[in-house]
Design a protein around this motif. Structure first.
Motif: not given
Length: 482
Positions: A43-51
């Motif tokens: 879940r957190s890596n979606l935001a990490n991938a986004y940035v």
């Protein structure tokens, strides 16, 4: 006080019980914590991938990231109650790992996405598959552990998810620097591939060694005597019954359903700063500074780090204080009000008020303590209720929270509101005040329920009666007479 701490950590185990609990801790907590770690890592890596390049590669616009999170939440909400009821009918050692295999495969498929719309479709089904992990584990923990043991185990479990959030940023940094461009794939795509691959060994471990529940276990590492002892530690569980209108009426007329579902709806939104990755979005849209990809991934890891410390501290403290889980409600209310005010005070600063804002977001990470303590509170309150009701209420808590969060995050914390999220700051203050009020009401209902148990000591499990357990929340909580 020192003598009470020594008594608390020593514990008054029956013959063979310490060894049993150690086995349960190893086989239940290792699987559940690894599962939740991977769940949160995803879940957190979606935001990490986004940035880290996904936004530019897939041409994200406006608040499409929030829309993807909302679609995931819709799937997550749909799966809550069916998943927890499935654990009541299907052996958890089959159901838990099967869902892991599904979500691990979908995580890998995300690496092939060519548009935000494709990710939305994948994340919907991923939400359904992941829906059993959090509420299902709390149901399992409440099935095996006594009230005195539950808080610490719930805290360890919750901390494992936060560790996934914290480590995700460092993993993304490492993958981005070492694999970006390998075989023609961007670093953020490799992140999803690796996330999916590491899920499968944990699923296999669950298939082979997860112990199910005390009244259904056939775990090879538990002797017949240990299986009998495990059953004697918890209330009797009748054979599974088909769902009926009578049961639905029982749910809808129980104070636990309304009390704890609303508690988690409110408390879940006090986690909004962290769950919506506001610190990362603040840094990405900083009014005067440009941060490197490594900084955007690494700086926010301090938030879950604070959450881990806070979770373990409050879970242990509320166990020690006899199950006073409600203390966390007041702590979170104060935290939400103060951190929101700190950020609001900096909105006119053209330099971004970086130090104050980052301090506020780090402090806000401490509200993660409510996950372990509030679900332990619900398990405590329904320890002597029918198991099916406990499964539904625990699932309903997360269902209600995520159903609200599906639109709450867009309304108050959309990426287009970065970097200040002023509307969200005022929403947080309102939630914090509401949490303090609702917590006070639940204390009153809980004390009424405690008095019922005092009037019917036969409800207390056999092993607890042998230890001389007394129930008195009015004075010292659940105490063991040494």
């Amino acid at each position: 006080m020192p003598s009470r701490w020594r008594e608390y950590w020593r514990a008054n185990y029956l013959p063979g019980e310490r060894k049993l609990v150690q086995k349960l801790d190893f086989f239940i907590l290792t699987f559940c914590c690894l599962s939740y770690f991977l769940n949160y890592l995803d879940r957190s890596n979606l935001a990490n991938a986004y940035v880290s390049g996904m936004r530019e590669d897939l041409s994200f616009r406006g608040n499409q990231l929030n829309q993807i999170n909302t679609v995931f939440t819709v799937g997550y909400v749909i799966g809550q109650i069916p998943s927890n009821l499935a654990l009541y009918y299907i052996p958890p050692r089959i159901y838990f790992p099967s869902m892991m295999v599904i979500w691990g495969g979908l995580t890998m498929v995300t690496a092939s996405a060519q548009s935000p719309g494709a990710i939305m479709a994948i994340r919907f089904f991923q939400g359904i598959a992941e829906s059993t992990t959090f509420v299902g584990t709390h149901y399992i923990l409440g099935s095996w552990y006594t009230a005195r043991e539950l808080g610490k185990r719930s805290g360890i479990f919750t901390a494992s998810g936060l560790a996934g959030t914290m480590i995700g940023g460092f993993i993304q940094t490492g993958i981005n620097s070492s694999l970006d461009g390998r075989h023609g794939l961007a670093g953020w795509r490799w992140l999803f591939i690796i996330d999916g691959i590491i899920t499968f060994p944990v699923a296999l471990y669950g298939f082979l060694l997860f112990p199910d529940t005390p009244h259904k276990t056939h775990a090879p590492y538990l002797s017949a005597a240990e299986q009998t002892l495990a059953k004697s530690r918890v209330p009797d569980v009748p054979a599974p019954k088909p769902l009926s209108w009578a049961f639905l009426k029982r749910v809808w007329t129980s104070w636990q359903w309304y009390g704890f579902v609303m508690l988690w709806i409110i408390a879940g939104e006090t986690e909004s700063f962290s769950t919506n990755s506001l610190l990362a979005l603040y840094l990405k849209g900083h009014p005067s500074r440009k941060y490197a990809v490594s900084q955007l991934n690494n700086y926010p890891t301090g938030v879950p780090a604070v959450g881990i410390v806070s979770t373990l501290f409050w879970a242990t403290l509320t166990d020690f204080l006899g199950g006073r889980r409600w203390l966390v409600g007041y702590f979170i209310a104060v935290t939400g009000i103060v951190t929101s005010a700190m950020i609001l005070s900096q909105t006119g600063d053209s330099g971004g008020g970086t130090a104050v804002v980052m301090a506020a977001y780090y402090w806000a990470g401490s509200v993660y303590a409510c996950q372990a303590t509030f679900f332990a509170w619900a398990n405590d309150a329904m320890r002597y209720e029918e198991d099916q009701l406990r499964a539904v209420v625990i699932a309903g808590m997360n269902l209600g929270s995520n159903a609200v969060n599906a639109w709450w995050s867009i309304l108050f914390y959309g990426a287009n509101f970065a970097p200040w999220f002023v509307r969200g700051m005022w929403a947080m203050i309102g939630c914090s005040i509401a949490l303090a009020i609702w917590t006070s009401g639940l204390i009153w209902f809980g004390r009424k329920e405690d008095r019922k148990v005092l009037e019917h000591p036969e409800l207390v499990p056999e092993a607890e009666r042998e230890r001389g357990l007394s129930v008195d929340h009015e004075k010292e909580g659940f105490e063991e007479k040494m």
